[in-house]
Design a protein around this motif. Sequence first.
Motif, PDB file in Angstrom:
ATOM      1  N   HIS A   1       0.809  -1.226   0.000  1.00 54.19           N
ATOM      2  CA  HIS A   1       0.000   0.000   0.000  1.00 54.19           C
ATOM      3  C   HIS A   1       0.846   1.282   0.000  1.00 54.19           C
ATOM      4  O   HIS A   1       0.627   2.162  -0.843  1.00 54.19           O
ATOM      5  CB  HIS A   1      -0.979  -0.026   1.179  1.00 54.19           C
ATOM      6  CG  HIS A   1      -1.792   1.217   1.315  1.00 54.19           C
ATOM      7  ND1 HIS A   1      -2.811   1.553   0.445  1.00 54.19           N
ATOM      8  CD2 HIS A   1      -1.728   2.219   2.232  1.00 54.19           C
ATOM      9  CE1 HIS A   1      -3.331   2.711   0.817  1.00 54.19           C
ATOM     10  NE2 HIS A   1      -2.695   3.140   1.898  1.00 54.19           N
TER      11      HIS A   1
ATOM     12  N   LEU B   1       2.283   2.100  -3.390  1.00 50.87           N
ATOM     13  CA  LEU B   1       1.353   2.446  -4.464  1.00 50.87           C
ATOM     14  C   LEU B   1       0.717   3.823  -4.312  1.00 50.87           C
ATOM     15  O   LEU B   1       0.317   4.423  -5.304  1.00 50.87           O
ATOM     16  CB  LEU B   1       0.246   1.392  -4.547  1.00 50.87           C
ATOM     17  CG  LEU B   1       0.675  -0.006  -4.972  1.00 50.87           C
ATOM     18  CD1 LEU B   1      -0.506  -0.960  -4.894  1.00 50.87           C
ATOM     19  CD2 LEU B   1       1.269   0.013  -6.369  1.00 50.87           C
ATOM     20  N   VAL B   2       0.602   4.318  -3.087  1.00 51.38           N
ATOM     21  CA  VAL B   2      -0.148   5.560  -2.876  1.00 51.38           C
ATOM     22  C   VAL B   2       0.501   6.781  -3.506  1.00 51.38           C
ATOM     23  O   VAL B   2      -0.180   7.776  -3.762  1.00 51.38           O
ATOM     24  CB  VAL B   2      -0.410   5.836  -1.371  1.00 51.38           C
ATOM     25  CG1 VAL B   2      -1.243   4.725  -0.771  1.00 51.38           C
ATOM     26  CG2 VAL B   2       0.879   6.027  -0.609  1.00 51.38           C
ATOM     27  N   HIS B   3       1.775   6.705  -3.805  1.00 47.41           N
ATOM     28  CA  HIS B   3       2.458   7.861  -4.389  1.00 47.41           C
ATOM     29  C   HIS B   3       1.891   8.223  -5.765  1.00 47.41           C
ATOM     30  O   HIS B   3       1.884   9.396  -6.134  1.00 47.41           O
ATOM     31  CB  HIS B   3       3.963   7.606  -4.494  1.00 47.41           C
ATOM     32  CG  HIS B   3       4.596   7.359  -3.176  1.00 47.41           C
ATOM     33  ND1 HIS B   3       4.813   8.369  -2.267  1.00 47.41           N
ATOM     34  CD2 HIS B   3       5.022   6.224  -2.586  1.00 47.41           C
ATOM     35  CE1 HIS B   3       5.361   7.864  -1.181  1.00 47.41           C
ATOM     36  NE2 HIS B   3       5.501   6.562  -1.349  1.00 47.41           N
TER      37      HIS B   3
ATOM     38  N   THR C   1      -4.901   4.150 -10.415  1.00 48.54           N
ATOM     39  CA  THR C   1      -3.874   3.710  -9.470  1.00 48.54           C
ATOM     40  C   THR C   1      -4.391   3.749  -8.035  1.00 48.54           C
ATOM     41  O   THR C   1      -3.927   2.979  -7.191  1.00 48.54           O
ATOM     42  CB  THR C   1      -2.585   4.544  -9.617  1.00 48.54           C
ATOM     43  OG1 THR C   1      -2.884   5.930  -9.429  1.00 48.54           O
ATOM     44  CG2 THR C   1      -1.942   4.323 -10.968  1.00 48.54           C
ATOM     45  N   ALA C   2      -5.365   4.614  -7.763  1.00 44.76           N
ATOM     46  CA  ALA C   2      -5.971   4.643  -6.426  1.00 44.76           C
ATOM     47  C   ALA C   2      -6.702   3.335  -6.149  1.00 44.76           C
ATOM     48  O   ALA C   2      -6.700   2.853  -5.007  1.00 44.76           O
ATOM     49  CB  ALA C   2      -6.916   5.824  -6.284  1.00 44.76           C
TER      50      ALA C   2
ATOM     51  N   ALA D   1      -4.109   0.969  -5.009  1.00 45.26           N
ATOM     52  CA  ALA D   1      -3.649   1.331  -3.657  1.00 45.26           C
ATOM     53  C   ALA D   1      -4.694   0.979  -2.607  1.00 45.26           C
ATOM     54  O   ALA D   1      -4.358   0.463  -1.526  1.00 45.26           O
ATOM     55  CB  ALA D   1      -3.310   2.819  -3.595  1.00 45.26           C
TER      56      ALA D   1
ATOM     57  N   GLY E   1      -4.369  -1.630   0.455  1.00 42.63           N
ATOM     58  CA  GLY E   1      -4.646  -1.189   1.824  1.00 42.63           C
ATOM     59  C   GLY E   1      -5.663  -2.073   2.514  1.00 42.63           C
ATOM     60  O   GLY E   1      -5.514  -2.406   3.695  1.00 42.63           O
TER      61      GLY E   1
END
Length: 135
Positions: free
Chosen positions: A6, A9-11, A48-49, A52, A56
């Motif tokens: 997680h 990926l959040v970037h 992409t969210a 992520a 998560g």
Amino acid sequence: MRHPLHPALVHFPVACWSLATLADFAGLWFGETAWQWSAGLLAVGCLTALAAMTAGLMELARIPDGPALRDTYWHMGIMLAAFALFTARLLIGQDHLQPLAPDALALAIDALGFAALAAGGWLGGRLVYGHGIGR
């Protein structure tokens, strides 16, 4: 040693959504040259969210009960609000898949989405640095 997926990926959604907001507001001064990037950035950010958020959710079971879990639920809720706002911004900002110049409503959604993104990101940092989650 495990490294949770997680945080890695959040970037991508954070960067894309932040740049889309910047592009929309820069469009007030620079016109289409700036805001034309917004739709693509919003689309990549939303896609992409999803990755992520999935990562998560898979890591949610590892969060201990107590203050860390409470902050996790707040983080999830606020980031879901950011996702909803930026998805709405993407959808209202197009006409037959062609990007439209941002109007007052689009800029308001950008601002609210960015505020939610910042608050949710702060809570994510609190989870890592305050509660030691994912270390």
